[in-house]
Design a protein around this motif. Structure first.
Motif, PDB file in Angstrom:
ATOM      1  N   THR A 251       0.796  -1.238   0.000  1.00 36.72           N
ATOM      2  CA  THR A 251       0.000   0.000   0.000  1.00 36.72           C
ATOM      3  C   THR A 251       0.819   1.274   0.000  1.00 36.72           C
ATOM      4  OG1 THR A 251      -0.156  -0.040   2.427  1.00 36.72           O
ATOM      5  CG2 THR A 251      -1.914  -1.144   1.185  1.00 36.72           C
ATOM      6  N   ARG A 252       2.095   1.218   0.390  1.00 37.81           N
ATOM      7  CA  ARG A 252       2.836   2.469   0.555  1.00 37.81           C
ATOM      8  C   ARG A 252       3.037   3.201  -0.765  1.00 37.81           C
ATOM      9  NH1 ARG A 252       8.921   1.535   2.658  1.00 37.81           N
ATOM     10  NH2 ARG A 252       8.873   3.813   2.483  1.00 37.81           N
ATOM     11  N   ALA A 253       2.986   2.492  -1.889  1.00 36.11           N
ATOM     12  CA  ALA A 253       3.185   3.147  -3.183  1.00 36.11           C
ATOM     13  C   ALA A 253       2.132   4.212  -3.462  1.00 36.11           C
ATOM     14  CB  ALA A 253       3.181   2.112  -4.301  1.00 36.11           C
ATOM     15  N   THR A 254       0.974   4.120  -2.823  1.00 35.64           N
ATOM     16  CA  THR A 254      -0.096   5.097  -3.056  1.00 35.64           C
ATOM     17  C   THR A 254      -0.214   6.109  -1.920  1.00 35.64           C
ATOM     18  OG1 THR A 254      -1.717   3.586  -2.071  1.00 35.64           O
ATOM     19  CG2 THR A 254      -1.438   3.485  -4.454  1.00 35.64           C
ATOM     20  N   ASN A 255       0.727   6.094  -0.982  1.00 39.23           N
ATOM     21  CA  ASN A 255       0.690   7.035   0.139  1.00 39.23           C
ATOM     22  C   ASN A 255       1.661   8.182  -0.111  1.00 39.23           C
ATOM     23  OD1 ASN A 255      -1.045   5.261   1.422  1.00 39.23           O
ATOM     24  ND2 ASN A 255       0.568   4.297   2.630  1.00 39.23           N
ATOM     25  N   LEU A 256       1.147   9.408  -0.083  1.00 39.81           N
ATOM     26  CA  LEU A 256       1.976  10.600  -0.261  1.00 39.81           C
ATOM     27  C   LEU A 256       2.086  11.330   1.070  1.00 39.81           C
ATOM     28  CD1 LEU A 256       3.478  12.699  -2.038  1.00 39.81           C
ATOM     29  CD2 LEU A 256       1.253  13.787  -2.428  1.00 39.81           C
ATOM     30  N   PHE A 257       3.307  11.595   1.498  1.00 41.53           N
ATOM     31  CA  PHE A 257       3.569  12.332   2.734  1.00 41.53           C
ATOM     32  C   PHE A 257       3.965  13.755   2.358  1.00 41.53           C
ATOM     33  CE2 PHE A 257       7.050  12.890   6.201  1.00 41.53           C
ATOM     34  CZ  PHE A 257       6.247  13.781   6.896  1.00 41.53           C
ATOM     35  N   THR A 258       3.108  14.720   2.673  1.00 41.14           N
ATOM     36  CA  THR A 258       3.403  16.133   2.441  1.00 41.14           C
ATOM     37  C   THR A 258       3.828  16.753   3.755  1.00 41.14           C
ATOM     38  OG1 THR A 258       1.823  16.298   0.615  1.00 41.14           O
ATOM     39  CG2 THR A 258       2.488  18.353   1.683  1.00 41.14           C
ATOM     40  N   THR A 259       5.043  17.248   3.816  1.00 45.30           N
ATOM     41  CA  THR A 259       5.541  17.865   5.045  1.00 45.30           C
ATOM     42  C   THR A 259       5.540  19.385   4.912  1.00 45.30           C
ATOM     43  OG1 THR A 259       7.437  18.097   6.522  1.00 45.30           O
ATOM     44  CG2 THR A 259       7.920  17.560   4.222  1.00 45.30           C
ATOM     45  N   HIS A 260       5.070  20.045   5.958  1.00 42.10           N
ATOM     46  CA  HIS A 260       5.096  21.510   6.023  1.00 42.10           C
ATOM     47  C   HIS A 260       6.135  21.987   7.037  1.00 42.10           C
ATOM     48  CE1 HIS A 260       1.235  22.268   3.775  1.00 42.10           C
ATOM     49  NE2 HIS A 260       1.133  20.987   4.044  1.00 42.10           N
TER      50      HIS A 260
END
Length: 557
Positions: A15-24
């Motif tokens: 599943t990680r291939a479809t997880n996007l981590f956006t960091t601010h």
């Protein structure tokens, strides 16, 4: 995990291939950390049904502080956990991409910051939430009512709008702001009875035709809302000008525990109550979105001067664009991408990332303050009052037009969401569609096998030959039985006076017959002095986003 009756690691890989981590986050101290005891208290019931325990969860989101401390005081780092659960990650501006590479580098041991696979999408704002009635009418006539639901068809939507109409829009917006401020200030005055002059305290000295500067956001030290206060005599001269007056509107709050932030508010309030200032600098209390909306619609110039690298992107200045407001901002975050001399003003324009990074302290405060005052005195204020025979500041209106044309759509949520969809969501969904549970099990099996062998990989020899301005390097690599198709051998040279940073793939020429699992690799590159080129090994697999999903790496030295 439940749907496919798989173990946690297989489910994570699938599943990680479809997880996007956006960091601010702009500094590592901004990462949340949670202790083992808190994890046990709150997560144990959930983990029991997930084939996972607290120690395994900690392993996904923690690093020992030293080799001798492997487990005693580990804390779950939420940024590292997010990385280990994601297929890609991104910052929120071009400069923040470099900041992210720098602060995430410890999560990729022995990888240079330049190779950390952080992408970026610059933030955008929901434009219809911030446009004034006056600007809405102008934009509707220029581009139609549904303009923010699709890409703008015109790159210069204000072309057919006359200077007179744009300036009248700006005057009406400013007049509406002054009316609002007087109402708010009258309420504040009745509650607190501050100051020396009743008319000034109630905003009656605010003028509809005066250049109005605005600063409204959270008051905290790194945003430097007190930069103008560092030279009060110079500020007093600007405020005392009869022929070219200015007025400043401030609003915001500090975190209850942010003592420096609260002190800045106190100093601005004390300054605004000076007899020679009262009525020209006003502070609006109880800051909220309603207050922000009024200021964003009405101010002529939006001030923003944060200290790098704390401002990941900054969006407040984007909100004034649709209303014809201009930005005077630090060359950082989104403004480092948006700024050019036609659309506004920048403090330290053109500064490189390294130059900006040198200001994560107070060293540049005084020089930035000097530039801020120079811009106000020599460009901003004269530009506003340089009017023609019809009373219109044509150059100022030209800047308004350029800012509205070039920046409004480019820094809208419309553009931002399209970029996320096109650059991230669609390709990530495509990659995720190829990650079945069976594929995930195969990947796990392969990389457990690579991990088992990795510590025994080594370089046997490294040689070079030179011929007419080029160098040919050969290296013997022992792979301990790992399929050579799964290993990339690269020759790296860092940026120097001899050339930019380069990464050159080395080609496998042949296995060495007398030495099992050993291969000869070769490449030819432009000549540089001895020691400038270094070979490295890393995992190679187009099915993965590397090095995020496997940061294994080995350098010759």
């Amino acid at each position: 995990q439940d749907d496919h009756e798989s173990d946690f690691q297989t489910a994570r890989t699938a599943t990680r291939a479809t997880n996007l981590f956006t960091t601010h986050t702009s500094v590592a101290s901004g990462f949340d950390h949670f202790s083992r005891s808190l994890l046990r208290l709150y997560l144990t019931p959930w983990l029991e049904g997930r084939d996972l325990n607290v120690d395994q969860l900690l392993a996904l989101g923690s690093q020992p502080s030293s080799p001798d401390n492997q487990s005693t005081d580990l804390k779950l780092n939420m940024a590292l956990l997010a990385l280990n659960m994601s297929g890609r990650f991104n910052g929120v501006s071009r400069i923040h991409q470099k900041v992210t590479q720098t602060i995430f580098q410890p999560f990729f041991p022995r990888w240079p910051a330049e190779d950390i696979p952080a992408d970026y999408v610059t933030n955008g704002i929901h434009t219809p939430s911030w446009d004034s009635p006056e600007s809405d009418a102008i934009w509707t006539r220029a581009c139609g009512k549904d303009r923010w639901r699709r890409p703008l068809q015109s790159t210069c939507p204000m072309t057919d709008i006359a200077d007179e109409e744009l300036w009248e829009m700006r005057r009406l917006e400013r007049a509406r702001l002054i009316t609002y401020l007087r109402r708010r200030l009258a309420s504040q005055h009745c509650e607190q009875n501050p100051g020396n002059n009743h008319e000034a305290a109630c905003g009656l000295l605010l003028d509809h035709e005066t250049l109005t500067l605005g600063f409204a956001r959270r008051f905290t030290e790194y945003k430097r809302p007190d930069l103008l206060l560092k030279d009060q005599e110079r500020l007093l001269k600007l405020l005392a000008s009869r022929d070219r007056p200015i007025q400043i509107v401030l609003a915001g709050k500090a975190h209850p525990y942010d003592l420096p932030g609260k002190d800045i508010i106190r100093r601005w309030k004390a300054f605004s109550r000076r007899p020679d200032v009262e009525g020209k600098v006003v502070f609006i209390e109880d800051y909220d979105l309603g207050v922000a909306n009024q200021l964003i619609q009405g101010v002529d110039v939006w001030l923003n001067c944060p200290r790098h690298p704390w401002e990941a992107c900054g969006t407040s200045g984007m909100k004034v664009l649709v209303n014809g407001g201009l930005n005077l901002s630090q060359y950082d975050g989104w403004w480092a991408e948006a700024w050019n001399p036609d659309v506004g003003w920048a403090i330290r324009p053109g500064a490189t990332f390294d130059e900006l990074s040198g200001s994560n302290n107070h060293d540049h405060d005084l020089s930035d303050m000097e530039q801020l005052f120079d811009l106000l005195e020599n460009e901003v204020i004269p530009g506003f009052y340089d009017v023609d025979s019809e009373g219109i500041p044509r150059n100022w209106v030209g800047r308004m037009r350029a800012s509205m044309d070039q920046l409004t759509a480019a820094y809208s949520a419309n553009r931002m969401v399209r970029e996320y969809v096109e650059q991230f969501y669609l390709p990530m969904a495509e990659m995720g569609s190829r990650r079945s549970s069976e594929t995930a099990r195969e990947l796990l099996g392969e990389y457990r096998e690579i991990s088992r062998h990795w510590s025994r990989l080594r370089f046997n020899s490294f040689n070079t030959g030179e011929d007419s301005g080029s160098q040919t390097f050969t290296v013997e690599v022992y792979l301990d039985g790992i399929d050579e198709q799964r290993i990339a051998v690269e020759l790296v040279a860092e940026d120097s006076e001899h050339g930019p940073r380069t990464i050159t793939a080395m080609q496998m020429k042949h296995p060495l017959g007398g030495s099992p699992h050993t291969y000869l690799y070769e490449c030819t590159v432009p000549s540089r002095p001895e020691g400038h080129y270094t070979p490295r090994l890393r995992v190679r697999d187009e099915r993965l986003n590397l090095p995020l999903e496997n940061p294994a790496i080995l350098w010759l030295r």
